[in-house]
Design an enzyme around this catalytic site. Structure first.
Site, PDB file in Angstrom:
ATOM      1  N   LEU A 125       0.824  -1.210   0.000  1.00 52.21           N
ATOM      2  CA  LEU A 125       0.000   0.000   0.000  1.00 52.21           C
ATOM      3  C   LEU A 125       0.857   1.259   0.000  1.00 52.21           C
ATOM      4  CD1 LEU A 125      -2.772   1.431   0.309  1.00 52.21           C
ATOM      5  CD2 LEU A 125      -2.502   1.180   2.786  1.00 52.21           C
ATOM      6  N   GLU A 127       3.623   4.217  -0.341  1.00 50.37           N
ATOM      7  CA  GLU A 127       4.425   4.721  -1.448  1.00 50.37           C
ATOM      8  C   GLU A 127       5.362   5.820  -0.957  1.00 50.37           C
ATOM      9  OE1 GLU A 127       1.894   5.930  -4.649  1.00 50.37           O
ATOM     10  OE2 GLU A 127       0.894   3.982  -4.796  1.00 50.37           O
ATOM     11  N   ILE A 340      18.486   1.320  32.430  1.00 53.02           N
ATOM     12  CA  ILE A 340      18.782   0.486  33.596  1.00 53.02           C
ATOM     13  C   ILE A 340      19.987  -0.418  33.332  1.00 53.02           C
ATOM     14  CG2 ILE A 340      17.879  -1.413  35.002  1.00 53.02           C
ATOM     15  CD1 ILE A 340      15.100  -0.050  34.757  1.00 53.02           C
ATOM     16  N   GLU A 366       1.564   0.535  10.713  1.00 58.91           N
ATOM     17  CA  GLU A 366       0.136   0.431  11.087  1.00 58.91           C
ATOM     18  C   GLU A 366      -0.434   1.799  11.477  1.00 58.91           C
ATOM     19  OE1 GLU A 366      -2.072  -1.903  10.868  1.00 58.91           O
ATOM     20  OE2 GLU A 366      -0.844  -3.656  10.427  1.00 58.91           O
TER      21      GLU A 366
END
Length: 386
Positions: A125, A127, A340, A366
């Protein structure tokens, strides 16, 4: 709203976690170094996952799967978020949801081979000029006789390098609407062997082995039979499984955060400085507390989202909320872990630096965090617009 797991659900989660620790974790350093999964390791994982009963577990019963409800599926996805992504991808758990739109000969050519693990797909999808703004895509499919000619470029396409075919969204025309001209989008099934279709790797610092690619389309010709779903309904076809993907990503983030946290607790509880463990210092202890709260909230959000999907209550706002929170959460957890661990957190001999790098992409794919924030705000404030 009961989020407790049944005996069967817990058994699945426990056996899957043991499988990942035994069969996937040991290969992570090698895949990180090579940037791909060697064929023999991929085949071994596939065989062992099939023997363990995980083959096609995400498929509905009518296609030979376990027919898991969303709650169980997302618990499994949480566990599968813990190992390196390219290794968990070697397990044939099911197919991209959009493939269930296959019809006629497409079922034998694409859907069933994908279900059996004989053919792998990639979804194209994004581009170069259209990332979060998916409707800005310009890859064009033009009518030519009884078929189509497709031209354009796709970018950041995951796993196209190892896929056999590509599910591609292209602009197939323009409709006149009351709000002006509007692009019409169509999904196509494209075999990678098609003349004019070329896949090139992109070298990324994250998710090494599950690599992004460029897909170039130069006068790629396909017949009408390669349309997935209906012409002009590409986005509608894709959106039907979009929420599932966003919640699955969120579950992965929770699982990865849990793995990071387990390593961080052990380090903070055993590493000593100035005569006591570093976890006894407030500066470290507070970080550990914040990590625990972050993970707990993310886990609850995923469970609620899965419950909403099971009950037909999921909407765009809820999907964006869980995606936004969990993707930001796993990066906060990873960043605190690096702090840490100190200098050791950035050494290649330790996996913390890899978790930190890989967590960064969760806030982009997403849908970026900013896009999700924008969608949430628009949906909340829509009733107040004049």
């Amino acid at each position: 709203m009961d989020f407790g797991l049944s005996f069967e659900q817990q058994a699945l989660v426990d056996s899957l976690e043991e499988f990942c620790k035994r069969e996937l974790y040991p290969h992570e350093s090698l895949v990180e170094e090579l940037r791909y999964v060697p064929a023999e390791i991929k085949q071994e994982i596939r065989r062992k996952s099939r023997d363990a009963g995980f083959e096609g577990m995400n498929l509905p019963e009518e296609w030979g799967g376990a027919g898991l409800d969303k709650q169980t599926k997302m618990e499994a996805e949480r566990v599968l978020g813990k190992p390196s992504s390219p290794l968990s991808q070697c397990m044939n758990r099911g197919v991209t949801g959009i493939l269930f739109k296959c019809k006629g000969e497409q079922i034998e050519e694409y859907l069933l081979p994908a279900i059996r693990g004989e053919r792998k797909d990639a979804f194209a999808l994004t581009e170069p000029g259209a990332g979060s703004d998916a409707r800005g895509i310009v890859t064009k499919a033009e009518r030519n006789g009884n078929g189509w000619v497709i031209n354009g470029v796709k970018q950041f396409i995951s796993a196209a390098d190892i896929a056999d075919f590509i599910i591609l969204i292209a602009v197939s025309g323009v409709d006149d609407t009351p709000k002006g001209p509007r692009k019409r989008f169509t999904a196509f099934l494209l075999d990678k062997s098609l003349p004019g279709l070329r896949v090139e790797p992109m070298k990324s610092i994250v998710t090494r082995g599950y690599n992004p690619t460029m897909v170039y389309l130069d006068n790629v010709r396909v017949p009408d039979s390669k349309i997935l779903g209906e012409e002009g309904q590409g986005f509608n076809t894709a959106n039907e499984w979009l929420y599932d993907g966003r919640v699955a990503l969120s579950a992965h983030c929770v699982g990865r955060a849990e793995r990071i946290f387990d390593m961080t607790k052990e380090w903070a509880g055993s590493r000593k400085a100035f005569g006591k463990t570093i976890g006894e210092f407030q500066g470290v202890g507070f970080k550990v507390a914040n990590m625990a709260v972050d993970i707990k909230l993310g886990d609850l959000m995923v469970k609620e989202a899965a419950w909403k999907m099971d009950n037909g209550l999921m909407d765009r706002t809820a999907a964006s909320m869980v995606n936004y929170y969990c993707s930001e959460m796993v990066f906060r957890v990873a960043d605190n872990a690096v702090q840490i661990f100190g200098g050791m957190g950035l050494m290649e001999d330790f996996p913390i630096q890899r978790f930190w790098r890989d967590a960064r992409i969760e806030r982009i794919w997403e849908g970026t965090s900013e896009i999700h924030q924008d969608l949430i705000a628009k949906d909340i404030l829509r009733p107040y617009r004049q």
